[in-house]
Design an enzyme around this catalytic site. Structure first.
Site, mmCIF file in Angstrom:
data_model
loop_
_atom_site.group_PDB
_atom_site.id
_atom_site.type_symbol
_atom_site.label_atom_id
_atom_site.label_comp_id
_atom_site.label_asym_id
_atom_site.label_seq_id
_atom_site.Cartn_x
_atom_site.Cartn_y
_atom_site.Cartn_z
ATOM 1 C CG HIS A 248 -2.117 0.798 0.881
ATOM 2 N ND1 HIS A 248 -2.128 2.244 1.403
ATOM 3 C CD2 HIS A 248 -3.361 0.654 0.363
ATOM 4 C CE1 HIS A 248 -3.286 2.684 0.898
ATOM 5 N NE2 HIS A 248 -4.025 1.748 0.331
ATOM 6 N N PRO A 249 0.730 2.191 -0.914
ATOM 7 C CG PRO A 249 -0.387 3.292 -2.687
ATOM 8 C CD PRO A 249 -0.555 2.367 -1.880
ATOM 9 C CB CYS A 250 -1.390 5.103 2.358
ATOM 10 S SG CYS A 250 -0.857 3.991 3.506
ATOM 11 C CE LYS A 251 1.059 6.228 7.355
ATOM 12 N NZ LYS A 251 0.976 7.743 7.986
#
Lengths: 300, 323
Positions: A248-251
């Site tokens: 997941h790329p959220c960070k």
């Protein structure tokens, strides 16, 4: 449903036009292409692909990056907690769940320092809904005939043949050793541009020793336990629609921002087109045993 | 001692099954005639893995879109309509027809202009589109000469002063990266730059430097340090048959693209001296030699494999896993 919502959200999001790389650690589509070009140039095991779904904000022949048939010889459990090279880092959030990032292969050379920076900057990401996800299809397993059922029952299709080499057969190097290195899982690793988070995003599709697709549970065996079922989810690949494991790329942008700042303190500037070098090194902390090419120098 | 060739494996990417399912519904429907299909492979994987040919989502397209540093080979796919039909398929005669075509391409010299004819393959499939389960069986026919191809000396790793950088560069310069042939000629004369030529230029290439015999390079997806890959087997038979040679040297060409191997990209390539007995050629001229090459399953037996994509194709199962 979530991915459908995200696709809708992505379709109404404006594309990032001006570079915000130095301030925010995010990439414009143009910078993504430039960084991808640099990766493909420095490391030809990676290549651009067009895919079946073309997204208009990227050139038609440069929709995503992929490296295929990457060997993965051991499961994460075999190296995690038992390898002196691993260091547990980034416990700074005081989270008592022990969600630190395990930075494996800290001695990987050129990337070591940046890697430590990445690990430092990453905060644990929680995607609670996914943690409860179950491997589907287990109850329908009984319907599926065992693949061995179909051993050819019209008997031998062909004669023995002494010109066919066999696994573990006679050879100058020991048979066992050969069988060991030849029988491995493999992965296709691809990198897409995530328009919502304005960063690259990693996708994994695995095959077992005989070339059969891996199940979700099997893929989790190759993902660092600190990330499995937290930062890693299963979603349709944006260019093929086939479900892949994805980090997941959220960070991602926070991490890059931190690295840019750290490098800035030591008087260095990271160019946007060098992004992908750092990025592929960062991925190796999450999938430590998947042996794709991330050993090259940062000098672009 | 007979040369032992390492067999290949057909890896079917999930995207191929999606494409095949769509093709069956939209176009093939109940037709069961073999359809052309193309596979790709690359050589010199960073760590040794066995020789894998890949069917991808675009494998049913003609022509197959190029992928940098990959080689193409062509096969025939038979798709039947029921599990019973799959069981009842006359595998022997399908295989035999492919083997006969292979031998015809060798005997006529057609392979010189299209070397990829030397690595044909068959795929037999049954697609259960309701349950998203695919059963398949693959074969890579190879000519079985009798007596078998012998090795006058053991295969050895290719050792070049520059780790093969000049040769790899010459191959890139000659063929580009998008359309590599399966077979080509290489001459490594001492003190000269490596020379690279298409196999159809055999006579001229040989005449240019009669002192140095050419190496016959074959793109080899296998990484075994001991054995050349399956394709070299048909190349040995074809070279012996077409040029009447009894001893010559094959090069299992394995090029690593990894940055870590930049100093020695061809280090895992194998030099394979071979000897084909004149009796084998005489017997082959008389009667078409037999062929072998059914893919084995993980227990080393010939048999079909099953792929269950229910978890990724079935809307009901997908809904359960979606968040």
């Amino acid at each position: 449903m979530a991915s459908m919502f995200k696709r809708m959200r992505e379709s109404v999001m404006p594309t990032l036009k001006e570079t915000r790389f130095q301030e925010k650690g995010v990439l414009t589509p143009e910078e993504f292409v430039a960084a991808g070009d640099m990766l493909v140039y420095k490391c030809p095991t990676w290549s651009w692909e067009s895919g079946s779904t073309v997204r208009a904000f990227l050139p038609e022949d440069k929709q995503f990056l992929i490296t295929r048939n990457v060997p993965c010889r051991e499961r994460v459990a075999a190296i995690e907690y038992f390898d002196d090279n691993d260091e547990l880092v980034a416990m700074d959030d005081g989270d008592d769940e022990g969600d630190g990032w395990v930075a494996t292969h800290m001695d990987m050379g050129a990337g070591g320092e940046q890697l430590a920076a990445i690990a430092d900057a990453m905060q644990p990401v929680s995607v609670p809904a996914v943690a409860s996800m179950e491997c589907s299809g287990s109850d329908s397993d009984s319907d599926i005939p065992d693949m061995d059922d179909f051993d050819d029952d019209d008997n031998v299709l062909e004669d023995d043949d002494d010109a066919t080499a066999v696994f573990g057969g006679a050879g100058p190097s020991s048979g066992m050793e050969e069988a060991n290195i030849l029988m491995t899982r493999t992965y296709d690793v691809s990198i897409t541009y995530d328009k919502y988070y304005q960063t690259p995003r990693v996708w994994l599709f695995g095959y077992d020793e005989t070339g059969q697709p891996l199940s979700q549970e099997q893929i989790f065996e190759d993902i660092s336990q600190d990330h499995a079922k937290k930062t890693v989810t299963f979603e349709p690949h944006p260019h093929s629609g086939i479900p892949h494991a994805s980090i997941h790329p959220c960070k991602h942008s926070n991490v890059m921002k931190k690295i840019i700042d750290n490098l800035g303190l030591s008087g260095q500037t990271l160019r946007a087109d060098q992004y992908m070098f750092l990025f592929v090194k960062f991925i190796s902390t999450i999938i430590p045993t998947i042996d794709y090419d991330h050993t090259f120098d940062m000098e672009g | 001692m007979a040369v032992q060739f390492y067999p290949l494996r057909l890896v079917v990417e999930a995207s191929f099954w999606y494409a095949l399912a769509a093709e069956k519904i939209d176009r093939l429907q109940l037709a069961t005639e073999p359809v052309p299909v193309a596979a790709r492979f690359s050589t010199g994987a960073k760590a040794p893995v066995d020789g894998r040919l890949f069917l991808s989502g675009d494998s049913l397209q003609d022509p197959l879109p190029p992928r940098p540093h990959h080689h193409h080979v062509h096969g025939a796919l038979t798709l039947v309509n029921t599990a019973a039909d799959f069981k009842a398929l006359d595998k022997k005669s399908l295989f035999d027809a492919a083997a006969a075509q292979l031998w015809a391409d060798i005997a006529s010299g057609a392979w010189l202009d299209a070397p990829e004819l030397l690595l044909p393959f068959l795929v037999l499939t049954y697609a259960d589109l309701k349950k998203h389960i695919f059963r398949y069986q693959a074969a890579f026919p190879a000519i079985k000469l009798s007596p078998a191809v012998q090795s006058p000396a053991p295969a050895s790793l290719l050792v070049l002063d520059d780790g093969g950088k000049a040769l790899a560069a010459a191959v890139d310069a000659k063929f580009g990266t998008d359309s590599r042939p399966l077979v080509w000629l290489v001459r490594l004369s001492p003190g000269c730059e490596p020379a690279v030529e298409e196999v159809s230029e055999w006579a001229a290439f040989w005449a240019a430097d009669p002192e140095t015999a050419p190496l016959i390079a074959v793109a080899d997806p296998v990484s075994s340090p001991d054995h050349p890959g399956w394709a070299l087997r048909n190349v040995a038979a074809a070279v012996a048959t077409t040029f009447g040679l009894s001893t010559f040297t094959l090069l299992a060409y394995r090029e690593s693209l990894a940055a870590a191997d930049a100093d020695a990209p061809l280090a895992s390539s194998l030099v394979v001296p071979v000897e084909v007995a004149p009796e084998a050629l005489a017997a082959a001229a008389e009667n078409r030699p037999s062929a072998v090459g059914w893919e084995k399953n993980k227990r080393g037996k010939i048999g079909s494999k099953v792929v269950d994509l229910g978890a990724s194709m079935d809307p009901n199962q997908l809904m359960e896993t979606s968040v």
